[in-house]
Design a protein around this motif. Structure first.
Motif, PDB file in Angstrom:
ATOM      1  N   SER A   1      -6.434 -32.173 -48.746  1.00  0.00           N
ATOM      2  CA  SER A   1      -7.415 -33.003 -49.446  1.00  0.00           C
ATOM      3  C   SER A   1      -8.647 -33.152 -48.570  1.00  0.00           C
ATOM      4  N   SER A   2      -9.787 -33.460 -49.190  1.00  0.00           N
ATOM      5  CA  SER A   2     -11.045 -33.551 -48.436  1.00  0.00           C
ATOM      6  C   SER A   2     -11.009 -34.654 -47.394  1.00  0.00           C
ATOM      7  N   ASP A   3     -10.197 -35.695 -47.593  1.00  0.00           N
ATOM      8  CA  ASP A   3     -10.099 -36.765 -46.598  1.00  0.00           C
ATOM      9  C   ASP A   3      -9.011 -36.500 -45.556  1.00  0.00           C
ATOM     10  N   GLY A   4      -8.295 -35.387 -45.681  1.00  0.00           N
ATOM     11  CA  GLY A   4      -7.287 -35.015 -44.706  1.00  0.00           C
ATOM     12  C   GLY A   4      -5.995 -35.814 -44.791  1.00  0.00           C
ATOM     13  N   ARG A   5      -5.792 -36.551 -45.873  1.00  0.00           N
ATOM     14  CA  ARG A   5      -4.587 -37.381 -45.987  1.00  0.00           C
ATOM     15  C   ARG A   5      -3.423 -36.679 -46.670  1.00  0.00           C
ATOM     16  N   LEU A   6      -3.718 -35.743 -47.576  1.00  0.00           N
ATOM     17  CA  LEU A   6      -2.677 -35.076 -48.345  1.00  0.00           C
ATOM     18  C   LEU A   6      -2.732 -33.573 -48.120  1.00  0.00           C
ATOM     19  N   CYS A   7      -1.571 -32.943 -48.239  1.00  0.00           N
ATOM     20  CA  CYS A   7      -1.460 -31.496 -48.110  1.00  0.00           C
ATOM     21  C   CYS A   7      -0.509 -31.003 -49.195  1.00  0.00           C
ATOM     22  N   LEU A   8      -0.904 -29.959 -49.912  1.00  0.00           N
ATOM     23  CA  LEU A   8      -0.058 -29.326 -50.918  1.00  0.00           C
ATOM     24  C   LEU A   8       0.340 -27.960 -50.397  1.00  0.00           C
TER      25      LEU A   8
ATOM     26  N   SER B   1      -8.582 -32.485 -39.808  1.00  0.00           N
ATOM     27  CA  SER B   1      -7.309 -31.829 -39.546  1.00  0.00           C
ATOM     28  C   SER B   1      -7.388 -30.352 -39.889  1.00  0.00           C
ATOM     29  N   TYR B   2      -6.518 -29.583 -39.261  1.00  0.00           N
ATOM     30  CA  TYR B   2      -6.313 -28.215 -39.677  1.00  0.00           C
ATOM     31  C   TYR B   2      -4.822 -27.935 -39.555  1.00  0.00           C
ATOM     32  N   TYR B   3      -4.368 -26.864 -40.200  1.00  0.00           N
ATOM     33  CA  TYR B   3      -2.945 -26.607 -40.262  1.00  0.00           C
ATOM     34  C   TYR B   3      -2.635 -25.146 -39.990  1.00  0.00           C
ATOM     35  N   ARG B   4      -1.364 -24.900 -39.714  1.00  0.00           N
ATOM     36  CA  ARG B   4      -0.857 -23.552 -39.550  1.00  0.00           C
ATOM     37  C   ARG B   4       0.571 -23.552 -40.082  1.00  0.00           C
ATOM     38  N   CYS B   5       0.908 -22.547 -40.864  1.00  0.00           N
ATOM     39  CA  CYS B   5       2.248 -22.443 -41.432  1.00  0.00           C
ATOM     40  C   CYS B   5       2.952 -21.254 -40.809  1.00  0.00           C
ATOM     41  N   THR B   6       4.128 -21.492 -40.253  1.00  0.00           N
ATOM     42  CA  THR B   6       4.957 -20.415 -39.727  1.00  0.00           C
ATOM     43  C   THR B   6       6.364 -20.610 -40.265  1.00  0.00           C
ATOM     44  N   GLY B   7       6.856 -19.602 -40.962  1.00  0.00           N
ATOM     45  CA  GLY B   7       8.172 -19.742 -41.572  1.00  0.00           C
ATOM     46  C   GLY B   7       8.150 -20.862 -42.593  1.00  0.00           C
ATOM     47  N   ASN B   8       9.077 -21.791 -42.462  1.00  0.00           N
ATOM     48  CA  ASN B   8       9.154 -22.901 -43.406  1.00  0.00           C
ATOM     49  C   ASN B   8       8.628 -24.208 -42.821  1.00  0.00           C
ATOM     50  N   VAL B   9       7.825 -24.132 -41.767  1.00  0.00           N
ATOM     51  CA  VAL B   9       7.288 -25.314 -41.086  1.00  0.00           C
ATOM     52  C   VAL B   9       5.765 -25.324 -41.183  1.00  0.00           C
ATOM     53  N   ILE B  10       5.205 -26.513 -41.441  1.00  0.00           N
ATOM     54  CA  ILE B  10       3.753 -26.699 -41.460  1.00  0.00           C
ATOM     55  C   ILE B  10       3.399 -27.541 -40.247  1.00  0.00           C
ATOM     56  N   ARG B  11       2.497 -27.043 -39.415  1.00  0.00           N
ATOM     57  CA  ARG B  11       2.047 -27.791 -38.242  1.00  0.00           C
ATOM     58  C   ARG B  11       0.604 -28.226 -38.480  1.00  0.00           C
ATOM     59  N   VAL B  12       0.307 -29.491 -38.176  1.00  0.00           N
ATOM     60  CA  VAL B  12      -1.020 -30.055 -38.415  1.00  0.00           C
ATOM     61  C   VAL B  12      -1.587 -30.527 -37.083  1.00  0.00           C
ATOM     62  N   TRP B  13      -2.877 -30.181 -36.840  1.00  0.00           N
ATOM     63  CA  TRP B  13      -3.556 -30.587 -35.624  1.00  0.00           C
ATOM     64  C   TRP B  13      -4.764 -31.447 -35.946  1.00  0.00           C
TER      65      TRP B  13
ATOM     66  N   GLY C   1      -7.599 -31.402 -30.714  1.00  0.00           N
ATOM     67  CA  GLY C   1      -6.766 -30.221 -30.547  1.00  0.00           C
ATOM     68  C   GLY C   1      -5.289 -30.542 -30.405  1.00  0.00           C
ATOM     69  N   SER C   2      -4.912 -31.791 -30.532  1.00  0.00           N
ATOM     70  CA  SER C   2      -3.509 -32.164 -30.388  1.00  0.00           C
ATOM     71  C   SER C   2      -2.777 -32.078 -31.728  1.00  0.00           C
ATOM     72  N   ARG C   3      -1.505 -31.712 -31.656  1.00  0.00           N
ATOM     73  CA  ARG C   3      -0.699 -31.621 -32.871  1.00  0.00           C
ATOM     74  C   ARG C   3      -0.370 -33.025 -33.357  1.00  0.00           C
ATOM     75  N   THR C   4      -0.623 -33.270 -34.640  1.00  0.00           N
ATOM     76  CA  THR C   4      -0.387 -34.600 -35.206  1.00  0.00           C
ATOM     77  C   THR C   4       0.843 -34.647 -36.097  1.00  0.00           C
ATOM     78  N   ALA C   5       1.315 -33.501 -36.577  1.00  0.00           N
ATOM     79  CA  ALA C   5       2.479 -33.511 -37.460  1.00  0.00           C
ATOM     80  C   ALA C   5       3.162 -32.155 -37.458  1.00  0.00           C
ATOM     81  N   LYS C   6       4.466 -32.196 -37.674  1.00  0.00           N
ATOM     82  CA  LYS C   6       5.281 -31.003 -37.880  1.00  0.00           C
ATOM     83  C   LYS C   6       6.119 -31.303 -39.114  1.00  0.00           C
ATOM     84  N   LEU C   7       5.788 -30.652 -40.231  1.00  0.00           N
ATOM     85  CA  LEU C   7       6.393 -30.970 -41.516  1.00  0.00           C
ATOM     86  C   LEU C   7       7.446 -29.926 -41.886  1.00  0.00           C
TER      87      LEU C   7
END
Length: 192
Positions: free
Chosen positions: A40-47, A4-16, A21-27
């Motif tokens: 996390s190294s296994d891609g399950r958690l994000c702080l 996974s990789y992520y991008r933060c814009t404003g107060n939203v975290i987007r995960v791909w 290359g598909s978006r998997t989450a919008k937090l």
């Protein structure tokens, strides 16, 4: 395996998903700009840390916040890192203060205070061993290594965020040793 990789814009975290290359989450959950994130190294958690003065721990599989850490920082959270076990969170703010938080017991200690805001935190590779350290880079262009050892039984320095008897800004800093990188040479040690 980390996919996974992520991008933060404003107060939203987007995960791909890095493979497709598909978006998997919008937090969503922070009330201010997201300033830092670590996976996390296994891609399950994000702080994540935010200008709303909070940290949030996200379960990416469930696509939801599983823990909010508030009452620790009195300013924007600029940097966050986890120990190797993902049980202890390290966070640094615009005010230069760096805290360690035991996530399971919701206890926090002020580890150290830099002269400038803390942009990045990196635990030593052997982060679960006694004598472990935490590297901090600041707005003042310095990179310092500090002790990350915490005695969680020390009630004088450890507090629970939000408890009436103590606050994030009312306890004393613990005397620690730091190391400063100087022109690519070995770190020089000093008391802080």
């Amino acid at each position: 395996m980390f996919n996974s990789y992520y991008r933060c814009t404003g107060n939203v975290i987007r995960v791909w998903d890095a493979r497709t290359g598909s978006r998997t989450a919008k937090l969503k959950g922070h009330n201010g700009n997201v300033r830092c994130a670590t996976l996390s190294s296994d891609g399950r958690l994000c702080l994540t840390g935010s200008s709303d003065h909070t940290l949030r721990l996200w379960d990416l599989g469930q696509q939801r916040c599983v823990q909010t850490i508030s009452g620790v920082h009195g300013c924007s959270v600029w940097s966050a890192a986890m120990d190797a076990s993902w049980h202890v969170c390290y966070s640094g703010g615009a005010d230069g203060r760096v805290y360690a938080t035991d996530l399971a017991h919701r206890r926090t200690v002020l580890l150290f205070e830099e002269d400038k805001g803390v942009l990045s935190l990196t635990p030593d590779a052997d982060g679960n061993n006694e004598g472990s350290g935490l590297w901090a880079s600041t707005m003042g262009s310095s990179i310092n290594r500090w002790s990350a050892d915490v005695d969680w039984r020390d009630e004088e320095h450890v507090y629970t965020p939000g408890a009436a008897s103590r606050g994030a800004h009312g306890h004393r800093t613990i005397l620690r040793r730091s190391a400063t990188l100087d022109d690519g040479q070995n770190p020089t040690m000093g008391n802080t």
